[in-house]
Design a protein around this motif. Sequence first.
Motif, PDB file in Angstrom:
ATOM      1  N   GLY A 181      63.534 -30.542  52.238  1.00  0.00           N
ATOM      2  CA  GLY A 181      63.996 -30.804  53.363  1.00  0.00           C
ATOM      3  C   GLY A 181      65.146 -30.524  53.884  1.00  0.00           C
ATOM      4  N   TYR A 182      66.285 -30.515  52.985  1.00  0.00           N
ATOM      5  CA  TYR A 182      67.576 -29.986  53.289  1.00  0.00           C
ATOM      6  C   TYR A 182      67.559 -28.398  53.714  1.00  0.00           C
ATOM      7  CZ  TYR A 182      72.430 -28.631  52.737  1.00  0.00           C
ATOM      8  OH  TYR A 182      73.780 -28.339  52.846  1.00  0.00           O
ATOM      9  N   LEU A 183      66.781 -27.681  53.214  1.00  0.00           N
ATOM     10  CA  LEU A 183      66.454 -26.333  53.767  1.00  0.00           C
ATOM     11  C   LEU A 183      65.819 -26.359  55.071  1.00  0.00           C
ATOM     12  CD1 LEU A 183      65.480 -24.548  50.198  1.00  0.00           C
ATOM     13  CD2 LEU A 183      67.674 -24.258  51.585  1.00  0.00           C
ATOM     14  N   PHE A 184      64.687 -27.035  55.052  1.00  0.00           N
ATOM     15  CA  PHE A 184      63.920 -27.029  56.562  1.00  0.00           C
ATOM     16  C   PHE A 184      64.940 -27.604  57.542  1.00  0.00           C
ATOM     17  CE2 PHE A 184      60.464 -29.447  58.753  1.00  0.00           C
ATOM     18  CZ  PHE A 184      59.914 -28.372  59.254  1.00  0.00           C
ATOM     19  N   ALA A 185      65.877 -28.333  57.378  1.00  0.00           N
ATOM     20  CA  ALA A 185      66.962 -28.867  58.528  1.00  0.00           C
ATOM     21  C   ALA A 185      67.846 -27.672  58.759  1.00  0.00           C
ATOM     22  CB  ALA A 185      67.841 -30.185  57.748  1.00  0.00           C
ATOM     23  N   LYS A 186      68.164 -26.897  57.781  1.00  0.00           N
ATOM     24  CA  LYS A 186      69.272 -25.603  57.841  1.00  0.00           C
ATOM     25  C   LYS A 186      68.402 -24.558  58.604  1.00  0.00           C
ATOM     26  CE  LYS A 186      72.702 -27.174  55.810  1.00  0.00           C
ATOM     27  NZ  LYS A 186      74.072 -27.237  56.619  1.00  0.00           N
ATOM     28  N   LEU A 187      67.134 -24.433  58.123  1.00  0.00           N
ATOM     29  CA  LEU A 187      66.547 -23.341  59.003  1.00  0.00           C
ATOM     30  C   LEU A 187      65.818 -23.629  60.333  1.00  0.00           C
ATOM     31  CD1 LEU A 187      64.426 -22.153  55.922  1.00  0.00           C
ATOM     32  CD2 LEU A 187      66.559 -21.135  56.736  1.00  0.00           C
ATOM     33  N   THR A 188      66.021 -25.106  60.765  1.00  0.00           N
ATOM     34  CA  THR A 188      65.357 -25.357  62.022  1.00  0.00           C
ATOM     35  C   THR A 188      66.667 -25.874  62.631  1.00  0.00           C
ATOM     36  OG1 THR A 188      64.792 -27.553  61.373  1.00  0.00           O
ATOM     37  CG2 THR A 188      63.309 -25.742  61.233  1.00  0.00           C
ATOM     38  N   ASN A 189      66.596 -26.690  63.870  1.00  0.00           N
ATOM     39  CA  ASN A 189      67.218 -27.624  64.642  1.00  0.00           C
ATOM     40  C   ASN A 189      67.008 -28.915  64.547  1.00  0.00           C
ATOM     41  OD1 ASN A 189      65.217 -27.684  66.175  1.00  0.00           O
ATOM     42  ND2 ASN A 189      66.362 -26.862  68.093  1.00  0.00           N
ATOM     43  N   LEU A 190      66.468 -29.353  63.427  1.00  0.00           N
ATOM     44  CA  LEU A 190      66.015 -30.618  63.072  1.00  0.00           C
ATOM     45  C   LEU A 190      67.267 -31.379  62.518  1.00  0.00           C
ATOM     46  CD1 LEU A 190      62.186 -30.364  61.917  1.00  0.00           C
ATOM     47  CD2 LEU A 190      63.129 -31.239  64.296  1.00  0.00           C
ATOM     48  N   PRO A 191      67.290 -32.762  63.015  1.00  0.00           N
ATOM     49  CA  PRO A 191      68.558 -33.563  62.259  1.00  0.00           C
ATOM     50  C   PRO A 191      68.116 -33.482  60.772  1.00  0.00           C
ATOM     51  CG  PRO A 191      67.748 -34.439  64.448  1.00  0.00           C
ATOM     52  CD  PRO A 191      66.788 -33.291  64.128  1.00  0.00           C
ATOM     53  N   LEU A 192      69.089 -33.620  59.996  1.00  0.00           N
ATOM     54  CA  LEU A 192      68.891 -33.789  58.222  1.00  0.00           C
ATOM     55  C   LEU A 192      67.960 -35.079  58.082  1.00  0.00           C
ATOM     56  CD1 LEU A 192      69.341 -32.665  55.348  1.00  0.00           C
ATOM     57  CD2 LEU A 192      71.338 -34.313  55.391  1.00  0.00           C
ATOM     58  N   ALA A 193      68.314 -36.203  58.695  1.00  0.00           N
ATOM     59  CA  ALA A 193      67.432 -37.261  58.205  1.00  0.00           C
ATOM     60  C   ALA A 193      65.918 -37.075  58.765  1.00  0.00           C
ATOM     61  CB  ALA A 193      67.835 -38.655  59.201  1.00  0.00           C
ATOM     62  N   THR A 194      65.697 -36.636  59.956  1.00  0.00           N
ATOM     63  CA  THR A 194      64.257 -36.152  60.473  1.00  0.00           C
ATOM     64  C   THR A 194      63.643 -35.465  59.308  1.00  0.00           C
ATOM     65  OG1 THR A 194      64.850 -36.627  62.550  1.00  0.00           O
ATOM     66  CG2 THR A 194      62.881 -35.232  62.149  1.00  0.00           C
ATOM     67  N   ALA A 195      64.453 -34.218  58.900  1.00  0.00           N
ATOM     68  CA  ALA A 195      63.712 -33.243  57.903  1.00  0.00           C
ATOM     69  C   ALA A 195      63.281 -33.600  56.655  1.00  0.00           C
ATOM     70  CB  ALA A 195      64.701 -31.710  58.053  1.00  0.00           C
ATOM     71  N   LEU A 196      64.229 -34.424  56.271  1.00  0.00           N
ATOM     72  CA  LEU A 196      64.103 -34.982  54.885  1.00  0.00           C
ATOM     73  C   LEU A 196      62.969 -36.128  54.869  1.00  0.00           C
ATOM     74  CD1 LEU A 196      67.798 -36.095  53.722  1.00  0.00           C
ATOM     75  CD2 LEU A 196      66.256 -34.239  52.980  1.00  0.00           C
ATOM     76  N   LEU A 197      62.798 -36.683  55.828  1.00  0.00           N
ATOM     77  CA  LEU A 197      61.730 -37.946  55.773  1.00  0.00           C
ATOM     78  C   LEU A 197      60.417 -37.472  56.117  1.00  0.00           C
ATOM     79  CD1 LEU A 197      63.771 -40.699  57.148  1.00  0.00           C
ATOM     80  CD2 LEU A 197      62.839 -40.833  54.990  1.00  0.00           C
ATOM     81  N   SER A 198      60.367 -36.194  56.895  1.00  0.00           N
ATOM     82  CA  SER A 198      59.063 -35.535  57.207  1.00  0.00           C
ATOM     83  C   SER A 198      58.457 -35.034  56.108  1.00  0.00           C
ATOM     84  CB  SER A 198      59.341 -34.442  58.242  1.00  0.00           C
ATOM     85  OG  SER A 198      59.808 -34.864  59.524  1.00  0.00           O
ATOM     86  N   LEU A 199      59.358 -34.356  55.063  1.00  0.00           N
ATOM     87  CA  LEU A 199      58.795 -33.943  53.789  1.00  0.00           C
ATOM     88  C   LEU A 199      58.617 -34.943  52.529  1.00  0.00           C
ATOM     89  CD1 LEU A 199      60.387 -30.390  53.917  1.00  0.00           C
ATOM     90  CD2 LEU A 199      57.815 -30.961  53.656  1.00  0.00           C
ATOM     91  N   ALA A 200      59.216 -35.985  52.794  1.00  0.00           N
ATOM     92  CA  ALA A 200      59.260 -37.125  51.737  1.00  0.00           C
ATOM     93  C   ALA A 200      57.890 -37.555  51.275  1.00  0.00           C
ATOM     94  CB  ALA A 200      60.186 -38.299  52.197  1.00  0.00           C
ATOM     95  N   PRO A 201      57.626 -37.735  50.019  1.00  0.00           N
ATOM     96  CA  PRO A 201      56.382 -38.030  49.648  1.00  0.00           C
ATOM     97  C   PRO A 201      56.035 -39.269  49.463  1.00  0.00           C
ATOM     98  CG  PRO A 201      57.778 -37.631  47.544  1.00  0.00           C
ATOM     99  CD  PRO A 201      58.609 -37.333  48.846  1.00  0.00           C
ATOM    100  N   GLY A 202      56.546 -39.942  50.671  1.00  0.00           N
ATOM    101  CA  GLY A 202      55.970 -41.334  50.828  1.00  0.00           C
ATOM    102  C   GLY A 202      55.001 -41.726  52.020  1.00  0.00           C
ATOM    103  N   GLY A 203      54.769 -42.928  52.099  1.00  0.00           N
ATOM    104  CA  GLY A 203      53.736 -43.274  53.282  1.00  0.00           C
ATOM    105  C   GLY A 203      54.430 -43.144  54.554  1.00  0.00           C
TER     106      GLY A 203
END
Length: 347
Positions: free
Chosen positions: A274-296
């Motif tokens: 998620g951290y790398l996803f945020a760095k490679l895109t213009n998504l905010p860190l919180a959005t990137a982390l939670l998009s890939l988090a293995p939760g419901g």
Amino acid sequence: MKVLETYIVAGLTGLLFYHLHSPIPWMLGAITGMLLWKTVVKRKVAAPKALSNSGLIVLGTYFGLSFTKETLATIAPYIFPFLAVAALLIVINIFNSIAVTKWTHIDKVTSVFASVPGGLSEMVAASESLNANTALVTIFQTIRLLTVVFLVPSIVVYWLNGDSAASGATAQAAATSSDGHYAWFLLSIFGALLLRNVIPAAYVVGPLIVTAAMHVAGVNLPSLPAWLIILAQISVGMNMGDRITLEDIKLGGKFGWVYFLLALVLIALSFGCGYLFAKLTNLPLATALLSLAPGGLVEMVLTAQSVGGDPAIVSSLQFVRFLLVIIVVPNVLKWVFRKFPSIAETS
């Protein structure tokens, strides 16, 4: 009366979690309240599935209100990279779950389905068709579920210095219209009923899709009151807490900690991606982390709102991940284990 007692207990523990500034307090509080009420006070609880489904419909509708045309334009370039990263995480998790069978002596089919980050009922059903130990799948999936639901929101909230109390303000801001007609939401309910026998989690996904479509199309929709969002979270949390028992977790015995560690490894890997996803895109860190988090989907979107992430993007990408895990992964695993039975042999 038993349902009222259950709501009172869940509501009070939710209120306690709220004042303790817990992430997604009303849901986590309700889950904790149910577990304590059953195991410490030794009282039965009543959390009918119909109430949980109604809560999911409300939350799905609520999430759909955050969608705009800009949301679709934002996520479009990221779909395939996101799928690639999500698939990589799942593959790594599968290899890890196979590796631990050398020490646990649990068969590989059971181990894989016990740790894949998918819906509990779907993983149990898929494992049963391959003659896995469904009791162990249920127990270890429960351990994984509790680990993810309690840890991921807490880590994200405190990592990003979010304030979970802000979720109430977000609830009010999900839709700016105040003169829309609530009758439109009947279509959202219809979406849930229409898809309930077609896809898993239809009670949240159906309303989300229908409400998002109406919002993007320019339909004047009203905002949902904060008390209704809170009640919905309590209803869903009550049902989750009712389905989880400490006795089931204890039955995992000496190997429960192994699958707890597997869940921790998966969370750490997802945060790294998620951290790398945020760095490679213009998504905010919180959005990137939670998009890939293995939760419901529900828990991750509610967390996104509490830390200032984009709930529409998180729900969109979590929905894509959800489809991958629920529909594609079990069928691929079943094909692999049947095509190459030597893989399923116990080490």
